[in-house]
Scaffold this active site. Structure first.
Site, PDB file in Angstrom:
ATOM      1  N   SER A  97     -40.306 -24.830  26.387  1.00 33.31           N
ATOM      2  CA  SER A  97     -39.002 -25.478  26.106  1.00 33.31           C
ATOM      3  C   SER A  97     -38.249 -24.613  25.129  1.00 33.31           C
ATOM      4  O   SER A  97     -38.804 -24.452  23.990  1.00 33.31           O
ATOM      5  CB  SER A  97     -39.541 -26.846  25.146  1.00 33.31           C
ATOM      6  OG  SER A  97     -40.102 -27.589  26.008  1.00 33.31           O
ATOM      7  N   LYS A 172     -34.279 -31.066  28.578  1.00 34.68           N
ATOM      8  CA  LYS A 172     -35.513 -31.311  27.734  1.00 34.68           C
ATOM      9  C   LYS A 172     -35.010 -31.607  26.337  1.00 34.68           C
ATOM     10  O   LYS A 172     -35.602 -32.442  25.566  1.00 34.68           O
ATOM     11  CB  LYS A 172     -36.175 -30.053  27.948  1.00 34.68           C
ATOM     12  CG  LYS A 172     -37.325 -29.791  26.969  1.00 34.68           C
ATOM     13  CD  LYS A 172     -38.639 -30.821  27.117  1.00 34.68           C
ATOM     14  CE  LYS A 172     -39.766 -30.840  26.256  1.00 34.68           C
ATOM     15  NZ  LYS A 172     -40.529 -31.749  26.289  1.00 34.68           N
ATOM     16  N   LYS A 240     -39.347 -27.383  16.216  1.00 33.09           N
ATOM     17  CA  LYS A 240     -38.528 -26.085  17.132  1.00 33.09           C
ATOM     18  C   LYS A 240     -37.585 -26.869  18.099  1.00 33.09           C
ATOM     19  O   LYS A 240     -36.430 -26.356  18.249  1.00 33.09           O
ATOM     20  CB  LYS A 240     -39.736 -25.327  17.951  1.00 33.09           C
ATOM     21  CG  LYS A 240     -39.356 -24.526  18.981  1.00 33.09           C
ATOM     22  CD  LYS A 240     -39.512 -24.651  20.255  1.00 33.09           C
ATOM     23  CE  LYS A 240     -40.863 -25.264  20.698  1.00 33.09           C
ATOM     24  NZ  LYS A 240     -40.560 -25.598  22.149  1.00 33.09           N
TER      25      LYS A 240
END
Ligand code: NAD
Length: 302
Positions: A97, A172, A240
């Site tokens: 990701s 995502k 993140k």
């Protein structure tokens, strides 16, 4: 099975994904900068490679499953990386990701060398990686997607092309915004219920079949009530993802107000040493503001 697959990044997600590819009969060359998971997979039937370059030299399809964009850039574009060893016609599938713009940069570098690229991040976490039932969201060209689909179907139960390179990671990020905001909302709701003297488990059972019910609620509320914050998906990885969402939003001039609020909560938890806990521990930020923990009342616990 005649396709040789290379796999780089053998962490919480990569290792079980490799096991499913081995189980499906693919021959697998693996590399990780840590030797521990490499040895475990060699014991399961994979072959060890000394670098991303060597993985690529031995494979028609290379999969990367690394923490973030800079890791993928290093593993793919670095001196000993995938592009240094890949032949034209190789398919590179990055399942990490990462920032969609970094995925596009890597896609462009691949295309200059005649290498096909897909960004294909996943949702479902370690349990679904083990079961081979991940949700896989893919960005790239339709023809490359069709070539990669039989392999991806060994890793996931849902494999969806959502647009060109970068679209997998945009999808995502949307997923991660929904999950993070859901956990924060669940924390706020259960803080209120606990402050009112209610048993959070009873409240969970009362609402899970209604409109507030969700996969996130079913997975995370029992963990919070049991005070089990063993990862799963680490808070620092969710930090993140939300950072990448905020960066992408900034570049597109799209405000993401809820993402910003939850990211501030996550940052304070990481600064407080909680970055390695499961992301269900985002509720701790809400608990701290109320000065209580979401636990069953003493009488119910006894
Ligand atoms: P992890 O930290 O457990 O594993 C990452 C692995 O990559 C480690 O084994 C590390 O040694 C290796 N690595 C890092 N940089 C490297 C490099 N340059 N070369 C070779 N190896 C390198 O992470 P994870 O939980 O497996 O997550 C991987 C990706 O999947 C992340 O992008 C994460 O956001 C995503 N993801 C994770 C989950 C989850 O529940 N853990 C769920 C969905 C998506």
């Amino acid at each position: 099975m005649s396709i040789n697959i290379g796999f780089i990044g053998l962490g919480i997600m990569g290792k079980p994904m490799c096991r499913n590819l081995l189980k499906a009969g693919y021959s697998l060359a693996v590399y990780d900068r840590s030797s521990v998971p490499v040895k475990e997979l060699v014991a399961d039937g994979a072959s060890e490679a000394a670098s991303g370059k060597e993985v690529a030299g031995r494979s028609e399809v290379v999969i990367t499953m690394l923490p973030d964009g800079p890791d993928v850039e290093q593993a793919v574009l670095g001196p000993d990386g995938v592009l240094a060893g890949a032949r034209p016609g190789t398919v590179l599938i990055d399942m990490s990701s990462i920032n969609p713009l970094v995925a596009q940069k890597i896609g462009a570098a691949c295309s200059e060398r005649g290498i096909d690229f897909l960004d294909a991040p996943v949702s479902g976490g370690e349990p679904k990686a083990i079961e081979g039932t991940l949700a896989i969201m893919v960005g790239g060209n339709q023809g490359v997607f069709e070539k990669a689909t039989p392999i991806l179907q060994k890793l996931g139960s849902s494999v969806t092309l959502t647009g060109p390179v970068g679209a997998g990671n945009v999808t995502k990020l949307a997923n991660q915004i929904i999950v993070a905001c859901n956990i924060a909302a669940m924390g706020e709701a259960f803080v209120l219920a606990t402050a009112a003297g209610l048993d959070p488990e009873v409240v969970f059972n009362a609402i899970k079949g209604g409109l507030a019910g969700s996969t996130v609620l079913n997975a995370k509320a029992p963990m919070v009530i049991a005070r089990n914050f063993k990862p799963g998906f680490k808070i620092r990885l969710h930090q993140k993802d939300l950072r990448n969402a905020l960066l992408a939003g900034g570049e597109m001039k799209i405000p993401l107000p809820l993402t910003g609020i939850v990211q501030d909560m996550i940052t304070s938890l990481v600064n407080d040493g909680k970055g390695e806990q499961d992301h269900s521990a985002i509720v701790m930020a809400l608990e701290a503001t109320a000065g209580l923990q979401i636990v069953k009342p003493a009488a119910a616990r006894a």
